[in-house]
Scaffold this active site. Structure first.
Site, PDB file in Angstrom:
ATOM      1  CD  GLU A 114      -2.547  -1.133   2.746  1.00 22.01           C
ATOM      2  OE1 GLU A 114      -2.489  -0.133   3.476  1.00 22.01           O
ATOM      3  OE2 GLU A 114      -3.186  -2.147   3.016  1.00 22.01           O
ATOM      4  CE  LYS A 116       5.087   5.127   7.075  1.00 14.85           C
ATOM      5  NZ  LYS A 116       5.068   6.559   7.325  1.00 14.85           N
ATOM      6  CG  ASP A 118       4.337  12.336   4.987  1.00 17.61           C
ATOM      7  OD1 ASP A 118       4.205  12.014   6.172  1.00 17.61           O
ATOM      8  OD2 ASP A 118       5.269  13.041   4.563  1.00 17.61           O
ATOM      9  CE1 TYR A 225      -3.822   2.863   9.098  1.00 18.09           C
ATOM     10  CE2 TYR A 225      -3.403   4.698   7.607  1.00 18.09           C
ATOM     11  CZ  TYR A 225      -3.377   4.141   8.875  1.00 18.09           C
ATOM     12  OH  TYR A 225      -2.906   4.878   9.922  1.00 18.09           O
ATOM     13  CE  LYS A 314       9.628   6.707   5.593  1.00 18.75           C
ATOM     14  NZ  LYS A 314       9.954   7.216   6.901  1.00 18.75           N
ATOM     15  CB  CYS A 408      29.456  27.836  26.945  1.00 13.48           C
ATOM     16  SG  CYS A 408      27.684  27.884  26.707  1.00 13.48           S
ATOM     17  CB  CYS A 411      27.146  30.347  30.460  1.00 17.77           C
ATOM     18  SG  CYS A 411      28.059  28.798  30.417  1.00 17.77           S
ATOM     19  CB  CYS A 426      28.309  24.078  28.217  1.00 13.67           C
ATOM     20  SG  CYS A 426      28.318  25.290  29.525  1.00 13.67           S
ATOM     21  CB  CYS A 431      25.037  26.314  30.835  1.00 17.50           C
ATOM     22  SG  CYS A 431      24.916  27.161  29.262  1.00 17.50           S
TER      23      CYS A 431
HETATM   24  S1  IVH Z   1      -0.927   0.524   8.682  1.00 17.17           S
HETATM   25  C1  IVH Z   1       0.184  -1.500  11.206  1.00 17.17           C
HETATM   26  N1  IVH Z   1      -1.098   1.568   6.298  1.00 17.17           N
HETATM   27  O1  IVH Z   1       2.175   5.234   8.876  1.00 17.17           O
HETATM   28  C2  IVH Z   1       0.092  -0.228  11.884  1.00 17.17           C
HETATM   29  N2  IVH Z   1      -0.209   2.913   8.042  1.00 17.17           N
HETATM   30  O2  IVH Z   1       4.486   4.527  10.996  1.00 17.17           O
HETATM   31  C3  IVH Z   1       0.284   0.960  11.033  1.00 17.17           C
HETATM   32  N3  IVH Z   1       0.381   5.176   7.349  1.00 17.17           N
HETATM   33  O3  IVH Z   1       0.876   5.785  12.056  1.00 17.17           O
HETATM   34  C4  IVH Z   1      -0.886   1.322  10.247  1.00 17.17           C
HETATM   35  N4  IVH Z   1      -0.215   4.983   5.249  1.00 17.17           N
HETATM   36  O4  IVH Z   1      -0.315   6.866  10.155  1.00 17.17           O
HETATM   37  C5  IVH Z   1      -0.736   1.760   7.567  1.00 17.17           C
HETATM   38  N5  IVH Z   1      -1.335   2.368   4.130  1.00 17.17           N
HETATM   39  C6  IVH Z   1      -0.977   2.563   5.402  1.00 17.17           C
HETATM   40  C7  IVH Z   1      -0.451   3.790   5.848  1.00 17.17           C
HETATM   41  C8  IVH Z   1      -0.078   3.930   7.187  1.00 17.17           C
HETATM   42  C9  IVH Z   1       0.279   5.796   6.175  1.00 17.17           C
HETATM   43  C10 IVH Z   1       0.937   5.776   8.571  1.00 17.17           C
HETATM   44  C11 IVH Z   1       0.109   5.596   9.788  1.00 17.17           C
HETATM   45  C12 IVH Z   1       1.013   5.080  10.864  1.00 17.17           C
HETATM   46  C13 IVH Z   1       2.357   5.275  10.261  1.00 17.17           C
HETATM   47  C14 IVH Z   1       3.244   4.132  10.658  1.00 17.17           C
END
Ligand code: IVH
Length: 677
Positions: A114, A116, A118, A225, A314, A408, A411, A426, A431
């Site tokens: 899926e 991720k 942001d 999700y 990532k 420093c 201070c 320091c 300080c």
């Molecule tokens: S699954 C399994 N699915 O990423 C527990 N998370 O660091 C995590 N996030 O806090 C949830 N897209 O806010 C999941 N497709 C996705 C996601 C997702 C973004 C975020 C979520 C979570 C963070 C994990």
């Protein structure tokens, strides 16, 4: 009286608006022109005004956002909201897969990839098909109730469709589409207001805005999700089946989710989104890879707050070039001198970057970074951008090599550097810079939350000598603050009242506020859950601490050494004498006029209906306090079976004695405590 036909029309309009809302915002496939939708909405709003009896908090008319509120209530997540471990390349994913396969004896399972997103994780709870609560993740266990803001997000159903269960909890990511973000910043620029740095920050700010109308104006979106709980009804076997089911209930599920059979499939998915992510219209910072079968997920389990059955793969960080004007120095909470780069502002992954981290002297010298250099900087998601290194081709000869100051910058005390520590520090424990950082942390939102006492005022209080350690905060009087130039009576009153209120913060919050190295809010929660009083935490040994799941040797070392410094204990002692009562029972939850307030109980002997610890908790939850020995301050002794010497001392000094039965009667009718004295 509302006529039946009016109610029918209202319901008809609500159904039609919900239906078209779903087509438009969830399926992106409208079937009527906007004007027709607007007309129906106007009719509904007018009819609801005419018939207040037919009001419904889940009516589509409520999407516009109600009245501003003064703060968010806390929400406990019965099932914690988890986070994810990270993978950065193919070998990280291969290792992860090998490990989790081993955990299920090579049982066959599939993977779901899926995007991720942001944004900001939220939890949505429905009862009998109606949205009753929307909350943020917070620290995973306790978040904030943002229901009124959540309701303004048009792709979140207020009423479920299809065959819904009586109770449902789902989770997803709320985000601000890039187009909404750009538009918002254009509007802000036109009004001469400061610009938001990126969609995630402005999205989070919009969800946590106290005025739901502001959230409503921000065009937020959601991708759902996870199915967390549906009362066991239609329990799917796999995550992908859950997502299909959630679609039938009206939720917006990302169409790019894909089932993968092999590492190669995951690699291809990851690679294609690195190339295409800028066309999504929202920000994604990686791919989440999840084990699809729940049976396998359950066998793999969770460590700390991270499920073993999922990982975030990532996207690589983006790199850009800019000029390093000079190197500044910050003095941190532990006295460390932290060099940072002052850069020519540049945009990296949608964020304007002005400063970047430079770690320590050794790192700067090793990379040969000089003031005046052109440098490459990199930003990976959350992290403060890093300076990767100089671009040697661009050197003109006028660049100046870096040298750590010998004194420093705050201070002027001598700077020390030991061989076993990468940082210069320091040497002055008092300080002002060190203390300033601690004070800023102590009063901050996630800590004691002394709203109004911003960075500027912290600085002034230190400069004026009004505060030399954190306990001095609790000695401040309004008159001390009013005397400060430009403070004003309103702010002074607010700060004093927030300081007063902070006295009842929980044990976990207090521990976190102390700024102990490695003790973040999650570790503080773990400690408070294990020991329900500060004394036991101070007394805990290294062995006791590492026995707690989630606390390792580094954290234990840090706690033990913090509590072995006499000055730290002295400050804690002063804080307690000044009225700070860190406990697991938030005193603010207790009615302020509770007749149990100020009464001290000693519980002795064994009780048949509860443990002594539970009895103490109940006493505290009613506003009383519980101590272990009978003294002149004891108001009541609660005596169970085989009470021992405490009963004798209470009898000797005439302290009223309550039996377990008396105590249970009082619990059913706490006000009767007044008759016992
Ligand atoms: S699954 C399994 N699915 O990423 C527990 N998370 O660091 C995590 N996030 O806090 C949830 N897209 O806010 C999941 N497709 C996705 C996601 C997702 C973004 C975020 C979520 C979570 C963070 C994990």
């Amino acid at each position: 009286m509302v006529e039946k036909s009016q109610i029918e029309r209202i319901e008809e309009l609500r159904d039609a608006l919900n239906y078209h809302n779903h087509l438009y915002y969830v399926l992106d496939n409208p079937s009527i022109p906007d004007s027709e939708y607007d007309q129906m909405m106007q009719e509904l709003v007018a009819m609801e005004q005419e018939c207040p009896d037919a009001a419904d908090p889940n009516s589509p008319s409520q999407r516009v956002g109600g009245e501003p509120i003064s703060g968010f209530e806390q929400v406990a997540h019965d099932i914690p909201m988890l986070s994810l471990g990270n993978a950065f390349d193919k070998s990280d994913i291969e290792n992860w897969l090998r490990r989790v396969r081993g955990l299920v004896d090579n049982e066959i399972f599939t993977l779901m990839a899926e995007l991720k997103i942001d944004g900001l994780a939220v939890s949505l709870v429905y009862e009998n098909g109606l949205l009753v609560q929307g909350s943020t993740r917070g620290n995973g266990t306790i978040g904030e109730d943002v229901t009124q803001n959540i309701k303004t997000i048009k792709s979140i159903p207020l009423r479920l469709s299809g065959d819904f269960p009586s109770h449902l909890e789902v989770r997803g990511e709320v985000y601000m589409p890039v187009a909404s973000f750009t538009k918002l910043n254009e509007q802000r620029a036109a009004r001469g207001e400061s610009l938001y740095a990126n969609p995630r920050n402005s999205g989070a700010g919009s969800i946590r805005n106290l005025d739901p109308k502001v959230t409503a104006s921000r065009n937020m979106q959601i991708w759902v999700y996870s199915l967390i709980d549906n009362n066991g009804v239609h329990q799917p076997d796999t995550h992908s089946q859950s997502l299909e089911y959630l679609k039938t209930l009206g939720f917006r599920v990302n169409p790019h989710n894909a089932l993968c059979g092999s590492i190669e499939d995951i690699e291809a998915y990851h690679k294609s989104w690195i190339e295409n992510r800028h066309n999504l219209g929202y920000e994604a910072d990686g791919v989440v890879v999840k084990v699809n079968e729940y049976s396998a997920q359950n066998r793999m389990g969770v460590v700390g707050r991270e499920p073993r059955w999922a990982i975030a793969y990532k996207f690589p960080a983006e790199r850009v070039m800019t000029k390093l004007h000079s190197i500044g120095i910050n003095v941190g909470r532990t006295g460390s001198l932290n060099p940072y780069a002052i850069l020519e502002p540049v945009i990296v992954s949608g964020v304007t970057v002005r400063n970047a981290s430079l770690h320590n002297e050794e790192d700067i010298l090793r990379k040969d970074i000089r003031e005046g250099d052109w440098v490459t900087i990199e930003r990976a998601g959350e992290v403060i951008p890093q300076v990767i290194g100089p671009i040697l081709d661009r050197r003109t000869g006028s660049e100046v090599p870096f040298k750590m100051p010998s004194h420093c910058p705050i201070c002027a005390s001598l700077i020390v550097k030991t061989t076993d520590d990468a940082m210069h520090r320091c040497a002055n424990v008092s300080c002002p810079a060190q203390f300033f950082e601690l004070l800023k942390h102590f009063v901050s939102k996630g800590a004691m939350n002394i709203d109004g006492l911003g960075e500027k005022w912290c600085n002034i209080l230190i400069e004026k000598g009004l505060i030399t350690d954190i306990s001095d905060l609790y000695k401040l009087r309004k008159s001390d603050l009013i005397d400060i130039e430009r403070m004003g009576e309103i702010l002074a009153t607010k700060i004093i009242s927030n300081i007063e209120e902070s006295k009842t913060n929980t044990l976990a919050t207090f521990l976190y506020s102390l700024g102990i190295f490695h003790v973040g809010s999650e570790v503080a929660e773990l400690l408070a859950a294990k020991y329900d009083n500060l004394g036991s935490i101070i007394a805990a040994s290294h062995e006791d601490l590492i026995a707690i799941q989630g606390i390792g040797p580094k954290i234990a070392d840090s706690l033990v050494s913090y509590f072995s410094v006499p000055n730290n204990l002295e400050i804690i002692d002063k804080l307690l004498h000044l009225g700070i009562e860190p406990s697991n029972n938030k005193t603010s939850d207790i009615e302020s006029d509770s007749p149990w307030k100020g009464l001290t109980f000693v519980i002795t002997g064994s009780l048949s209906s509860m443990t002594r610890r539970e009895a103490e908790t109940l006493v505290k939850s009613l506003g009383g306090s519980a101590t272990s020995s009978v003294t002149g301050k004891t108001n009541f002794l609660i005596a169970g079976e085989s009470p021992g010497s405490k009963l004798q001392s209470a009898e000797a000094t005439g302290i009223p004695i309550l039996s377990e039965e008396d105590f249970n009667n009082l619990l059913s009718n706490p006000k009767n405590i007044l008759n016992q004295t």
